[in-house]
Enzyme design. Structure first.
Site, mmCIF file in Angstrom:
data_model
loop_
_atom_site.group_PDB
_atom_site.id
_atom_site.type_symbol
_atom_site.label_atom_id
_atom_site.label_comp_id
_atom_site.label_asym_id
_atom_site.label_seq_id
_atom_site.Cartn_x
_atom_site.Cartn_y
_atom_site.Cartn_z
ATOM 1 C CD GLU A 236 1.401 15.496 2.232
ATOM 2 O OE1 GLU A 236 0.583 15.306 3.176
ATOM 3 O OE2 GLU A 236 1.102 15.980 1.147
ATOM 4 N N GLY B 54 -0.574 4.607 3.618
ATOM 5 C CA GLY B 54 0.825 4.902 3.955
ATOM 6 C C GLY B 54 1.403 3.856 4.897
ATOM 7 C CD GLU C 116 -7.086 13.557 5.986
ATOM 8 O OE1 GLU C 116 -6.906 12.365 5.671
ATOM 9 O OE2 GLU C 116 -6.298 14.461 5.683
ATOM 10 C CE LYS D 68 -2.237 4.332 -8.089
ATOM 11 N NZ LYS D 68 -3.504 4.940 -8.505
ATOM 12 C CB CYS E 242 -3.072 16.387 3.360
ATOM 13 S SG CYS E 242 -1.978 17.351 2.336
ATOM 14 C CB THR F 250 -2.846 7.873 7.935
ATOM 15 O OG1 THR F 250 -2.579 9.280 7.941
ATOM 16 C CG2 THR F 250 -2.060 7.205 9.041
HETATM 17 P P1 NDP Z 1 -5.584 6.486 -0.803
HETATM 18 O O1 NDP Z 1 -4.512 6.647 0.189
HETATM 19 O O2 NDP Z 1 -6.220 5.162 -0.961
HETATM 20 O O3 NDP Z 1 -5.039 6.904 -2.255
HETATM 21 C C1 NDP Z 1 -3.849 7.574 -2.545
HETATM 22 C C2 NDP Z 1 -3.138 6.911 -3.721
HETATM 23 O O4 NDP Z 1 -2.633 5.619 -3.336
HETATM 24 C C3 NDP Z 1 -4.037 6.642 -4.924
HETATM 25 O O5 NDP Z 1 -3.294 6.792 -6.097
HETATM 26 C C4 NDP Z 1 -4.430 5.197 -4.690
HETATM 27 O O6 NDP Z 1 -4.915 4.570 -5.827
HETATM 28 C C5 NDP Z 1 -3.123 4.622 -4.211
HETATM 29 N N1 NDP Z 1 -3.211 3.369 -3.472
HETATM 30 C C6 NDP Z 1 -4.304 2.809 -2.877
HETATM 31 N N2 NDP Z 1 -3.961 1.651 -2.268
HETATM 32 C C7 NDP Z 1 -2.625 1.482 -2.474
HETATM 33 C C8 NDP Z 1 -1.675 0.478 -2.085
HETATM 34 N N3 NDP Z 1 -2.036 -0.573 -1.354
HETATM 35 N N4 NDP Z 1 -0.379 0.621 -2.456
HETATM 36 C C9 NDP Z 1 -0.001 1.687 -3.176
HETATM 37 N N5 NDP Z 1 -0.848 2.656 -3.583
HETATM 38 C C10 NDP Z 1 -2.141 2.566 -3.234
HETATM 39 O O7 NDP Z 1 -6.680 7.563 -0.545
HETATM 40 P P2 NDP Z 1 -8.208 7.532 -1.081
HETATM 41 O O8 NDP Z 1 -8.250 8.173 -2.378
HETATM 42 O O9 NDP Z 1 -8.801 6.179 -0.982
HETATM 43 O O10 NDP Z 1 -8.922 8.451 0.002
HETATM 44 C C11 NDP Z 1 -9.333 7.894 1.239
HETATM 45 C C12 NDP Z 1 -9.139 8.908 2.336
HETATM 46 O O11 NDP Z 1 -7.783 9.189 2.477
HETATM 47 C C13 NDP Z 1 -9.795 10.244 2.094
HETATM 48 O O12 NDP Z 1 -11.100 10.251 2.481
HETATM 49 C C14 NDP Z 1 -8.933 11.159 2.918
HETATM 50 O O13 NDP Z 1 -9.370 11.165 4.235
HETATM 51 C C15 NDP Z 1 -7.591 10.524 2.846
HETATM 52 N N6 NDP Z 1 -6.709 11.146 1.853
HETATM 53 C C16 NDP Z 1 -5.765 11.968 2.311
HETATM 54 C C17 NDP Z 1 -4.933 12.603 1.427
HETATM 55 C C18 NDP Z 1 -3.893 13.517 1.912
HETATM 56 O O14 NDP Z 1 -3.222 14.148 1.118
HETATM 57 N N7 NDP Z 1 -3.727 13.629 3.200
HETATM 58 C C19 NDP Z 1 -5.045 12.446 -0.012
HETATM 59 C C20 NDP Z 1 -6.067 11.503 -0.399
HETATM 60 C C21 NDP Z 1 -6.852 10.904 0.531
HETATM 61 P P3 NDP Z 1 -6.503 4.742 -6.145
HETATM 62 O O15 NDP Z 1 -6.682 6.083 -6.698
HETATM 63 O O16 NDP Z 1 -6.834 3.701 -7.136
HETATM 64 O O17 NDP Z 1 -7.204 4.490 -4.860
#
Ligand code: NDP
Length: 477
Positions: free
Chosen positions: A257, A240, A388, A183, A291, A237
């Site tokens: 991650e 996660g 972050e 996804k 990240c 996080t």
């Molecule tokens: P998320 O952790 O929400 O998104 C990462 C992925 O998980 C997306 O594909 C998201 O879908 C999906 N997702 C969301 N909720 C669930 C769930 N309950 N079960 C399974 N999958 C899910 O990050 P965000 O995009 O909302 O970003 C928020 C914050 O997270 C950022 O501001 C940043 O600080 C941090 N972040 C950190 C990352 C890293 O690599 N360290 C990467 C991205 C974000 P959808 O796109 O629809 O939300």
């Protein structure tokens, strides 16, 4: 300072082959999803790029079943040397279609074309090449003579490196003999769907790779589906932890991650101009949506003023704007929601008493943009030192002794990466041994290579991706 202007140098967007509508990819075919379609937006202009169909709960089930069939009947039993041929083909096709992928990535994500062209797409291809090489050599990877795959991998990725994260997840899974349901993030689904086209072009057997666009609920359905044997997640996080809680006791193998708040430490003997380049790369690459970004600069007190002066001069030259302009250094923030989060945290930094410096660079009126920002006089208790920000915002702290530097670097719930700048090899080894971070860069930053394991400590997650260590996550060992 010069007062001449850069001429516009836009990359043509025609090569992106943007279509008005995209569909999900299940069992080797592009099909309409039964979820609510989403509109994906160019964050640099706020224009709608395309409508994308999304998966429903029933579609997740269909995709997982297709992946299971492909695993049982074809991919799981195929000799590694045969699997390798398909993965090599995907790698070559990513290279062949690299300009299309780079332009599409910059349109959908907002990152500068020079980064998608020179980093994201070549590294994505490198992940397929590297893992294709492993497919017939798994017996020599140190996991026994014939390590077996796990089955169906459910993979959920974020929006900061859409194609690269998809490749980073799919390549090792396929090399080890697993099939995949992935996804992509809601705001950046397009390049993963072109990667699906590439899988078709490579004649990958149907069901080996399935791509399901959608929001978090689709991710949640996927990781919780009983037919999924392995979950690989990259993202926040917070999500996660949610996934770990819901999967506890399920027996599914997981890699997480997650976030980071990396320290980039500059000692007084560091080559300062080189360090400035590394600091800039560490926090302004990909708008700081990284990240492992070097978001906390720890600088030795005796050189702090000199380093900060050099840093501001350099940061002021970074050009912010059109992601398709080849001279753009910092592109658009990926979404309005992320822009608001960055604005909120920057305001908190000011309210808590840090000194805010904003680059005087012009910023476009339209689209989601945030100028490069450096906070000095930052204290460890401040939100901008702990949370972050995931944006082009650097928090600068100082230290007096190496012990203090390491203590401050480790004073975080995260532990994904760190940087050390010094001319002494002994100091690099000393500090690296004490740093609780998955990756420690010395006199460089943000170097990615498929042969090097990547992953975190503490709340940055667990499991490694890349290298020999990364194979373990996709094998039944
Ligand atoms: P998320 O952790 O929400 O998104 C990462 C992925 O998980 C997306 O594909 C998201 O879908 C999906 N997702 C969301 N909720 C669930 C769930 N309950 N079960 C399974 N999958 C899910 O990050 P965000 O995009 O909302 O970003 C928020 C914050 O997270 C950022 O501001 C940043 O600080 C941090 N972040 C950190 C990352 C890293 O690599 N360290 C990467 C991205 C974000 P959808 O796109 O629809 O939300």
């Amino acid at each position: 300072m010069s007062n001449w202007e850069y001429a516009p140098a836009p990359e043509s967007r025609d090569i992106a082959n943007l279509k008005p509508a995209y569909r999900m990819f299940v069992d080797g075919k592009f099909v309409e999803g039964s979820g609510e379609p989403l509109k994906t937006v160019n964050p640099a202009t706020e224009e709608v790029l395309a409508e994308v169909s999304t998966a429903s709960k029933a579609d997740v089930d269909t995709a997982v079943k297709a992946a299971r069939r492909a695993y049982d009947r074809v991919w799981g039993r195929m000799p590694g040397a045969e699997r390798a041929k398909y993965i090599f083909r995907i790698a070559r096709l990513v290279q062949e279609r690299s300009r299309e992928l780079a332009v599409l990535e910059s349109l959908d994500n907002g990152k500068p074309i020079k980064e998608s062209r020179d980093v994201d797409v070549p590294t994505a291809a490198a992940h397929f090449f590297y893992h294709a090489g492993w497919a017939d050599k798994l017996g020599y990877a140190g996991f026994g003579p014939d390590p077996r795959p796990l089955g169906v991998a459910g993979q959920v990725i974020p929006w900061n490196f859409p194609l690269l994260m998809a490749s980073w997840k799919i390549a090792p899974a396929l090399a080890c003999g697993n099939t995949v349901v992935l996804k992509p993030a809601e705001t950046t689904p397009l390049t993963a769907l072109v990667l699906a086209e590439i899988c078709q072009q490579a004649e990958l057997p149907p069901g080996v790779v399935n791509i399901l666009p959608g929001a978090g609920d689709v991710g949640s359905e996927l990781v919780n589906h009983a037919g999924v044997d392995k979950v690989a997640f990259t993202g926040s996080t917070e999500v996660g932890k949610l996934i770990q809680r819901s999967l506890a006791g399920s027996g599914k193998k997981m890699t997480m991650e997650l976030g980071g708040k990396a320290a980039n430490i500059v000692f007084d003997d560091a080559p300062l101009d080189q360090a400035v380049e590394g600091i800039v790369n560490g926090i302004f690459f990909n708008q700081g949506h990284v990240c492992c970004a070097g978001s906390r600069l720890l600088v030795q007190e005796s050189i702090a003023d000199e380093l900060l002066a050099k840093l501001r001069t350099r940061v002021a030259t970074l050009r912010v704007g059109d992601s398709l302009d080849k001279n753009t250094d910092v592109g658009a923030i990926n979404s309005r929601a992320q822009l608001e989060k960055i604005q909120e945290l920057a305001a908190a930094g000011e309210a808590e008493g840090a000194q805010r410096w904003t680059s005087p660079v012009p910023v476009p009126d339209k689209g989601f943009f945030f100028p490069p920002t450096v906070f000095s006089d930052v204290q460890q208790s401040m939100r901008i030192a702990r949370e972050e920000i995931f944006g082009p915002v650097l928090s600068v702290l100082t230290f007096r002794t190496p012990d203090e530097a390491v203590a401050k670097a480790n004073n975080t719930p995260y532990g994904l990466s760190a940087g050390i700048w010094t001319e002494k090899g002994s100091r690099i080894l000393w500090a690296a041994q004490r740093m609780r971070a998955g990756v420690v860069w010395a006199n460089t930053f943000n170097r990615f290579d498929p042969t090097a394991p990547f992953g975190g400590y503490q709340e940055s997650g667990f499991g490694r991706e890349g290298g020999r260590a990364g194979l373990e996550a996709y094998l039944d060992v």
